[in-house]
Design a protein around this motif. Structure first.
Motif, PDB file in Angstrom:
ATOM      1  N   ASN A 106       0.744  -1.059   0.190  1.00 49.04           N
ATOM      2  CA  ASN A 106      -0.006   0.005  -0.030  1.00 49.04           C
ATOM      3  C   ASN A 106       0.697   1.218  -0.164  1.00 49.04           C
ATOM      4  O   ASN A 106       1.725   1.476   0.930  1.00 49.04           O
ATOM      5  CB  ASN A 106      -0.681   0.000   1.114  1.00 49.04           C
ATOM      6  N   ASN A 108       0.173   4.194   0.364  1.00 48.35           N
ATOM      7  CA  ASN A 108      -0.275   5.277   1.541  1.00 48.35           C
ATOM      8  C   ASN A 108       0.559   4.954   2.963  1.00 48.35           C
ATOM      9  O   ASN A 108       0.280   5.660   3.664  1.00 48.35           O
ATOM     10  CB  ASN A 108      -1.549   5.441   1.545  1.00 48.35           C
ATOM     11  N   THR A 109       1.050   3.622   2.788  1.00 49.44           N
ATOM     12  CA  THR A 109       1.650   3.108   4.121  1.00 49.44           C
ATOM     13  C   THR A 109       3.233   3.872   4.156  1.00 49.44           C
ATOM     14  O   THR A 109       3.408   4.030   5.239  1.00 49.44           O
ATOM     15  CB  THR A 109       1.683   1.805   4.076  1.00 49.44           C
ATOM     16  N   THR A 111       5.658   5.985   1.272  1.00 51.64           N
ATOM     17  CA  THR A 111       6.026   6.303  -0.263  1.00 51.64           C
ATOM     18  C   THR A 111       7.295   7.383  -0.122  1.00 51.64           C
ATOM     19  O   THR A 111       7.044   8.315   0.638  1.00 51.64           O
ATOM     20  CB  THR A 111       5.069   6.939  -1.179  1.00 51.64           C
ATOM     21  N   TRP A 139      -6.953  11.185  -0.650  1.00 51.55           N
ATOM     22  CA  TRP A 139      -6.557   9.720  -0.393  1.00 51.55           C
ATOM     23  C   TRP A 139      -7.393   8.837  -0.531  1.00 51.55           C
ATOM     24  O   TRP A 139      -8.770   8.929  -0.141  1.00 51.55           O
ATOM     25  CB  TRP A 139      -5.626   9.819   0.696  1.00 51.55           C
ATOM     26  N   PHE A 143      -5.109   5.934   4.447  1.00 50.02           N
ATOM     27  CA  PHE A 143      -4.705   7.285   4.659  1.00 50.02           C
ATOM     28  C   PHE A 143      -3.425   7.473   5.105  1.00 50.02           C
ATOM     29  O   PHE A 143      -3.385   6.960   6.293  1.00 50.02           O
ATOM     30  CB  PHE A 143      -5.706   7.941   5.445  1.00 50.02           C
ATOM     31  N   PRO A 144      -2.379   8.275   4.470  1.00 49.84           N
ATOM     32  CA  PRO A 144      -1.043   8.542   5.261  1.00 49.84           C
ATOM     33  C   PRO A 144      -1.374   9.456   6.238  1.00 49.84           C
ATOM     34  O   PRO A 144      -2.186   9.933   6.538  1.00 49.84           O
ATOM     35  CB  PRO A 144      -0.131   9.058   4.106  1.00 49.84           C
ATOM     36  N   TYR A 160       6.153   9.918   2.903  1.00 52.87           N
ATOM     37  CA  TYR A 160       4.754  10.080   3.643  1.00 52.87           C
ATOM     38  C   TYR A 160       4.310   8.715   3.690  1.00 52.87           C
ATOM     39  O   TYR A 160       4.677   7.872   2.947  1.00 52.87           O
ATOM     40  CB  TYR A 160       3.851  11.062   2.942  1.00 52.87           C
ATOM     41  N   GLY A 161       3.673   8.607   4.943  1.00 48.83           N
ATOM     42  CA  GLY A 161       2.628   7.203   5.207  1.00 48.83           C
ATOM     43  C   GLY A 161       2.348   7.176   6.638  1.00 48.83           C
ATOM     44  O   GLY A 161       2.220   8.301   7.167  1.00 48.83           O
TER      45      GLY A 161
END
Length: 189
Positions: A106, A108-109, A111, A139, A143-144, A160-161
């Motif tokens: 994922n 959003n975990t 990046t 998102w 969600f980060p 981010y994440g």
């Protein structure tokens, strides 16, 4: 004769010392990365086995895609640079290299993108544009929690994440590059 030899030796020594001083600028950092990929690899390779997660890097080309670690990211298609890493498409002409490291399950975990600015004078503005572009996103699929942007000389690193992997990366980056400067550390809401 001794005076001539002494004068010549003195002149040679002054020349050598001046040349050595000129080659080592006070701003030079022997620890500076040679590329965005090297920067990310240095940080990733400093992780313990317990800290590592299923990771991939690079863009979607066969040449750059990498399983298990960071990879080069082409800067040719500015829209892909924007959609995948959050680097503003309008600013893509101001960088000459990029690399990425993402969570394989994922994005959003976790990046992370590393970008090399062509001109040192553009780094601050690029950091601001990158921050603004990522924080303005909508998102889906998780969600980060936070965004961190760090500079290492002419390199800009955004990550981010979820808080834990972002904080681990930021700590490892700071340990690997003592001249790293955190530009922003923002919650994503």
């Amino acid at each position: 004769m001794k005076r001539i030899v002494s004068a010549v030796l003195c002149a040679v020594m002054l020349f050598v010392l001046a040349a050595c001083g000129a080659s080592a600028s006070p701003d030079a950092d022997a620890n500076a990365p040679a590329s965005a990929l090297e920067l990310l690899e240095t940080v990733w390779n400093s992780y313990s086995d317990d800290e590592k997660f299923p990771a991939a890097g690079g863009d979607y080309s066969e040449e750059n895609m990498r399983d298990g670690g960071p990879g080069n990211f082409s800067i040719i298609d500015a829209d892909i640079l924007d959609s995948a890493l959050g680097f503003p498409a309008a600013e893509a002409g101001k960088i000459d290299g990029a690399a990425s490291l993402v969570h394989m399950m994922n994005l959003n975990t976790f990046t992370c993108g590393a970008f090399h600015a062509k001109e040192s004078g553009d780094v601050t503005a690029l950091c601001g544009a990158l921050r603004e572009n990522i924080l303005a996103r909508r998102w889906m699929c998780g969600f980060p929690e936070k965004l961190v942007i760090v500079t290492v000389g002419d390199y800009i690193v955004s990550v981010y994440g979820h808080a834990d992997p972002v904080d681990t990366f930021a700590a490892r980056l700071a340990a690997a590059y003592p001249n790293a400067k955190t530009v922003s550390d923002d919650p994503i809401v």
